[in-house]
Design a protein around this motif. Structure first.
Motif, PDB file in Angstrom:
ATOM      1  N   VAL A  52      45.588 -12.563  -9.944  1.00  0.00           N
ATOM      2  CA  VAL A  52      45.865 -11.735 -11.120  1.00  0.00           C
ATOM      3  C   VAL A  52      46.691 -10.518 -10.698  1.00  0.00           C
ATOM      4  CG1 VAL A  52      44.830 -10.355 -12.943  1.00  0.00           C
ATOM      5  CG2 VAL A  52      43.711 -12.462 -12.186  1.00  0.00           C
ATOM      6  N   GLY A  53      47.691 -10.199 -11.474  1.00  0.00           N
ATOM      7  CA  GLY A  53      48.553  -9.067 -11.160  1.00  0.00           C
ATOM      8  C   GLY A  53      49.855  -9.484 -10.526  1.00  0.00           C
ATOM      9  N   PHE A  82      54.336 -18.643  -6.693  1.00  0.00           N
ATOM     10  CA  PHE A  82      54.130 -18.905  -8.119  1.00  0.00           C
ATOM     11  C   PHE A  82      53.268 -17.801  -8.723  1.00  0.00           C
ATOM     12  CE2 PHE A  82      54.970 -22.858  -6.012  1.00  0.00           C
ATOM     13  CZ  PHE A  82      55.730 -23.611  -6.902  1.00  0.00           C
ATOM     14  N   GLU A  83      53.705 -17.280  -9.874  1.00  0.00           N
ATOM     15  CA  GLU A  83      53.007 -16.206 -10.560  1.00  0.00           C
ATOM     16  C   GLU A  83      51.980 -16.752 -11.555  1.00  0.00           C
ATOM     17  OE1 GLU A  83      53.220 -13.049 -10.096  1.00  0.00           O
ATOM     18  OE2 GLU A  83      55.121 -12.698  -9.041  1.00  0.00           O
ATOM     19  N   PRO A  84      50.865 -16.045 -11.726  1.00  0.00           N
ATOM     20  CA  PRO A  84      49.900 -16.423 -12.761  1.00  0.00           C
ATOM     21  C   PRO A  84      50.316 -15.879 -14.117  1.00  0.00           C
ATOM     22  CG  PRO A  84      49.106 -14.487 -11.634  1.00  0.00           C
ATOM     23  CD  PRO A  84      50.424 -14.864 -10.964  1.00  0.00           C
ATOM     24  N   SER A  85      49.684 -16.370 -15.162  1.00  0.00           N
ATOM     25  CA  SER A  85      49.880 -15.822 -16.500  1.00  0.00           C
ATOM     26  C   SER A  85      48.674 -14.963 -16.856  1.00  0.00           C
ATOM     27  CB  SER A  85      50.022 -16.950 -17.536  1.00  0.00           C
ATOM     28  OG  SER A  85      51.122 -17.782 -17.208  1.00  0.00           O
ATOM     29  N   ASP A  86      48.884 -13.931 -17.652  1.00  0.00           N
ATOM     30  CA  ASP A  86      47.781 -13.059 -18.039  1.00  0.00           C
ATOM     31  C   ASP A  86      46.736 -13.844 -18.822  1.00  0.00           C
ATOM     32  OD1 ASP A  86      49.034 -10.924 -16.881  1.00  0.00           O
ATOM     33  OD2 ASP A  86      49.918 -10.177 -18.744  1.00  0.00           O
ATOM     34  N   ASP A 212      36.796 -11.322 -18.119  1.00  0.00           N
ATOM     35  CA  ASP A 212      38.014 -10.540 -18.318  1.00  0.00           C
ATOM     36  C   ASP A 212      38.490 -10.007 -16.960  1.00  0.00           C
ATOM     37  OD1 ASP A 212      40.025  -8.812 -18.995  1.00  0.00           O
ATOM     38  OD2 ASP A 212      38.749  -7.422 -20.143  1.00  0.00           O
ATOM     39  N   PHE A 213      39.597 -10.542 -16.450  1.00  0.00           N
ATOM     40  CA  PHE A 213      40.107 -10.135 -15.148  1.00  0.00           C
ATOM     41  C   PHE A 213      41.298  -9.175 -15.261  1.00  0.00           C
ATOM     42  CE2 PHE A 213      37.529 -13.714 -14.061  1.00  0.00           C
ATOM     43  CZ  PHE A 213      37.085 -13.443 -12.774  1.00  0.00           C
ATOM     44  N   SER A 214      41.470  -8.588 -16.444  1.00  0.00           N
ATOM     45  CA  SER A 214      42.587  -7.672 -16.637  1.00  0.00           C
ATOM     46  C   SER A 214      42.443  -6.405 -15.809  1.00  0.00           C
ATOM     47  CB  SER A 214      42.725  -7.313 -18.117  1.00  0.00           C
ATOM     48  OG  SER A 214      41.583  -6.582 -18.565  1.00  0.00           O
ATOM     49  N   GLY A 215      41.246  -6.160 -15.300  1.00  0.00           N
ATOM     50  CA  GLY A 215      41.034  -4.970 -14.484  1.00  0.00           C
ATOM     51  C   GLY A 215      41.865  -4.935 -13.218  1.00  0.00           C
ATOM     52  N   PHE A 216      42.412  -6.074 -12.829  1.00  0.00           N
ATOM     53  CA  PHE A 216      43.282  -6.113 -11.654  1.00  0.00           C
ATOM     54  C   PHE A 216      44.759  -5.925 -11.996  1.00  0.00           C
ATOM     55  CE2 PHE A 216      39.832  -8.997  -9.816  1.00  0.00           C
ATOM     56  CZ  PHE A 216      39.324  -8.007  -8.980  1.00  0.00           C
ATOM     57  N   SER A 217      45.071  -5.789 -13.262  1.00  0.00           N
ATOM     58  CA  SER A 217      46.496  -5.755 -13.652  1.00  0.00           C
ATOM     59  C   SER A 217      46.775  -4.753 -14.765  1.00  0.00           C
ATOM     60  CB  SER A 217      46.950  -7.153 -14.106  1.00  0.00           C
ATOM     61  OG  SER A 217      46.154  -7.619 -15.190  1.00  0.00           O
ATOM     62  N   ASP A 218      46.034  -3.646 -14.782  1.00  0.00           N
ATOM     63  CA  ASP A 218      46.173  -2.670 -15.859  1.00  0.00           C
ATOM     64  C   ASP A 218      46.292  -1.256 -15.278  1.00  0.00           C
ATOM     65  OD1 ASP A 218      46.055  -1.138 -18.152  1.00  0.00           O
ATOM     66  OD2 ASP A 218      44.439  -2.303 -19.073  1.00  0.00           O
ATOM     67  N   PRO A 219      47.476  -0.885 -14.773  1.00  0.00           N
ATOM     68  CA  PRO A 219      47.646   0.453 -14.198  1.00  0.00           C
ATOM     69  C   PRO A 219      47.299   1.578 -15.164  1.00  0.00           C
ATOM     70  CG  PRO A 219      49.495  -0.947 -13.605  1.00  0.00           C
ATOM     71  CD  PRO A 219      48.696  -1.712 -14.622  1.00  0.00           C
ATOM     72  N   ALA A 220      47.595   1.403 -16.443  1.00  0.00           N
ATOM     73  CA  ALA A 220      47.312   2.457 -17.414  1.00  0.00           C
ATOM     74  C   ALA A 220      45.812   2.738 -17.486  1.00  0.00           C
ATOM     75  CB  ALA A 220      47.846   2.064 -18.790  1.00  0.00           C
ATOM     76  N   ALA A 240      39.597  -0.512  -5.513  1.00  0.00           N
ATOM     77  CA  ALA A 240      39.729  -1.927  -5.163  1.00  0.00           C
ATOM     78  C   ALA A 240      40.055  -2.627  -6.464  1.00  0.00           C
ATOM     79  CB  ALA A 240      38.449  -2.466  -4.536  1.00  0.00           C
ATOM     80  N   ALA A 241      41.284  -2.428  -6.930  1.00  0.00           N
ATOM     81  CA  ALA A 241      41.637  -2.829  -8.284  1.00  0.00           C
ATOM     82  C   ALA A 241      43.020  -3.452  -8.390  1.00  0.00           C
ATOM     83  CB  ALA A 241      41.555  -1.608  -9.215  1.00  0.00           C
ATOM     84  N   GLY A 242      43.567  -3.933  -7.278  1.00  0.00           N
ATOM     85  CA  GLY A 242      44.854  -4.592  -7.330  1.00  0.00           C
ATOM     86  C   GLY A 242      45.935  -3.707  -7.908  1.00  0.00           C
ATOM     87  N   ALA A 243      46.739  -4.263  -8.819  1.00  0.00           N
ATOM     88  CA  ALA A 243      47.843  -3.517  -9.406  1.00  0.00           C
ATOM     89  C   ALA A 243      47.379  -2.321 -10.217  1.00  0.00           C
ATOM     90  CB  ALA A 243      48.686  -4.448 -10.287  1.00  0.00           C
ATOM     91  N   SER A 244      46.150  -2.336 -10.700  1.00  0.00           N
ATOM     92  CA  SER A 244      45.625  -1.187 -11.449  1.00  0.00           C
ATOM     93  C   SER A 244      45.533   0.049 -10.574  1.00  0.00           C
ATOM     94  CB  SER A 244      44.242  -1.520 -12.025  1.00  0.00           C
ATOM     95  OG  SER A 244      44.305  -2.613 -12.914  1.00  0.00           O
ATOM     96  N   GLY A 245      45.454  -0.151  -9.259  1.00  0.00           N
ATOM     97  CA  GLY A 245      45.403   0.978  -8.348  1.00  0.00           C
ATOM     98  C   GLY A 245      46.645   1.836  -8.385  1.00  0.00           C
ATOM     99  N   ASN A 246      47.776   1.273  -8.843  1.00  0.00           N
ATOM    100  CA  ASN A 246      48.986   2.078  -8.979  1.00  0.00           C
ATOM    101  C   ASN A 246      48.778   3.195  -9.990  1.00  0.00           C
ATOM    102  OD1 ASN A 246      50.507   0.525  -7.126  1.00  0.00           O
ATOM    103  ND2 ASN A 246      50.879  -1.019  -8.697  1.00  0.00           N
ATOM    104  N   GLY A 247      47.959   2.926 -10.998  1.00  0.00           N
ATOM    105  CA  GLY A 247      47.628   3.968 -11.970  1.00  0.00           C
ATOM    106  C   GLY A 247      46.727   5.038 -11.383  1.00  0.00           C
ATOM    107  N   VAL A 248      45.826   4.626 -10.492  1.00  0.00           N
ATOM    108  CA  VAL A 248      44.966   5.600  -9.805  1.00  0.00           C
ATOM    109  C   VAL A 248      45.821   6.548  -8.979  1.00  0.00           C
ATOM    110  CG1 VAL A 248      43.072   5.895  -8.163  1.00  0.00           C
ATOM    111  CG2 VAL A 248      43.042   3.954  -9.752  1.00  0.00           C
TER     112      VAL A 248
END
Length: 351
Positions: A52-53, A82-86, A212-220, A240-248
């Motif tokens: 995810v992400g 290969f990329e995943p889909s949300d 709901d795995f959106s927590g790894f792909s929600d920087p906002a 420890a939040a994948g792409a969401s860490g960019n928001g942190v």
């Protein structure tokens, strides 16, 4: 691989420093495709499916990508990612892995525990294809290698670094999705902080709950949650939040608090204005593990079963790239690190 991880991790990491600068190449498609180089290994094909992400998270997925790119450049293998889909269903993951197997890939790598069910379903149907999964243990399928890490050990060092740095004895942890894997990060971090400062306050929050795995792909949302922890008094926050860490990290810059990254060295891939806020990162050498597995495939000897990577063999660690920030506490962190390696400190794997 376990018997010589320390030597391999050091050698591969050193050899790949220059090769891995291609991580953000704009020449590749969004769904990812890398062309293998020329050489004796050019007939080996490797496919990699992201978590995810996707690629560009500056963390977990990007670490796997670096290992894939290094293999393409140094070993001459043909690669494609290969990329995943949300919000995709498990059936989409199964289809992605099966497509790679049908198209003749010799090694299919699934990045992330979310692929556990898909690997278990698909791998037995393709006994001549070798599969690998990162962050999940599958030991009852012969053609599957599990690459797993002692995240809690690196997180313990992150927690110790946070406590040694905090001026308020108040720190935070932002988890992407509340799962047993991310609980390992939380457990190690909290234990490390309390090892240094017994009565420290540790904020713990998660961005989403399974399924709901959106927590790894929600920087906002990561930015919003970090802001809330800062408002409650935390002056050092680890994620420890994948792409969401960019928001942190964005929140750290806005509010002038200290950020601790995860999986990749997030000081190295931060923007110039963000770098001063990155104290350290709790890294997992996913890139090295991926490269070594591909190399063993090229040599015709991919090893199945579970391969574990820990502090003792360099599979996990903390980073020292921000020398100015980390040097005042590095001696203490290294002493704690050695105590973990020697078994004097037992790190928990659950909160």
């Amino acid at each position: 691989m376990k018997r010589s991880n320390a030597v391999k991790f050091a050698a591969v990491a050193a050899a790949g420093v220059l090769a891995l600068t291609a991580c953000d190449s704009a020449a590749e498609e969004a769904d990812g495709s890398g062309d293998g180089g020329e050489g004796d290994s050019a007939d080996v094909r490797v496919g990699l499916a992201y978590d995810v992400g996707g690629r560009g998270d500056r963390s977990f997925n990007d670490s796997a990508y670096r290992g894939l790119e290094q293999a393409a450049e140094e070993l001459g293998v043909e690669t494609q990612d290969f990329e995943p889909s949300d919000g995709e269903a498990d059936s989409a993951k199964e289809e992605r892995l099966a497509t790679m197997a049908d198209e003749g890939y010799d090694l299919v790598i699934a990045v992330g525990f979310a692929y556990d069910g898909a690997v278990r379903a698909v791998a037995p149907e393709y006994p001549d294809v070798h599969f690998a999964i990162v962050d999940s243990e599958i030991e009852d399928v012969d053609n599957v290698t599990s690459l797993v890490f002692a995240e809690e050990q690196a997180s313990f060092l992150a927690g110790a670094a946070a406590a040694l740095t905090s001026e308020e004895d108040h720190v935070g942890f932002v988890g992407g999705v509340e799962t047993p894997l991310i609980h390992k990060f939380e457990a190690g971090y909290v234990a490390g902080a309390e090892h240094v400062t017994e009565d420290i306050t540790v904020e713990v929050d998660y961005l989403s709950q399974p399924p709901d795995f959106s927590g790894f792909s929600d920087p906002a949302k990561g930015r919003e949650l970090a802001q809330a922890q800062y408002d409650r008094g935390a002056d050092v926050i680890y994620h420890a939040a994948g792409a969401s860490g960019n928001g942190v990290l964005e929140s750290a810059v806005e509010n002038d608090f200290t950020f601790i990254g995860v999986d990749s060295d997030q000081y190295e891939n931060a923007e110039d204005n963000q770098k001063p806020y990155v104290l350290t990162s709790a890294i997992k050498q996913v890139d090295v593990a991926v490269f070594e597995l591909i190399n063993s495939t090229v040599e015709g000897t991919p090893e199945g079963g579970i391969q574990r990577f820990e502090l003792a063999d360099g599979g996990v660690d903390y980073t020292t790239s921000n020398e100015e920030a980390i040097s005042p506490i590095q001696e203490e962190l290294d002493a704690i690190k050695q105590q973990i390696i020697d078994g004097e400190i037992e790190v928990p794997t659950a909160p």
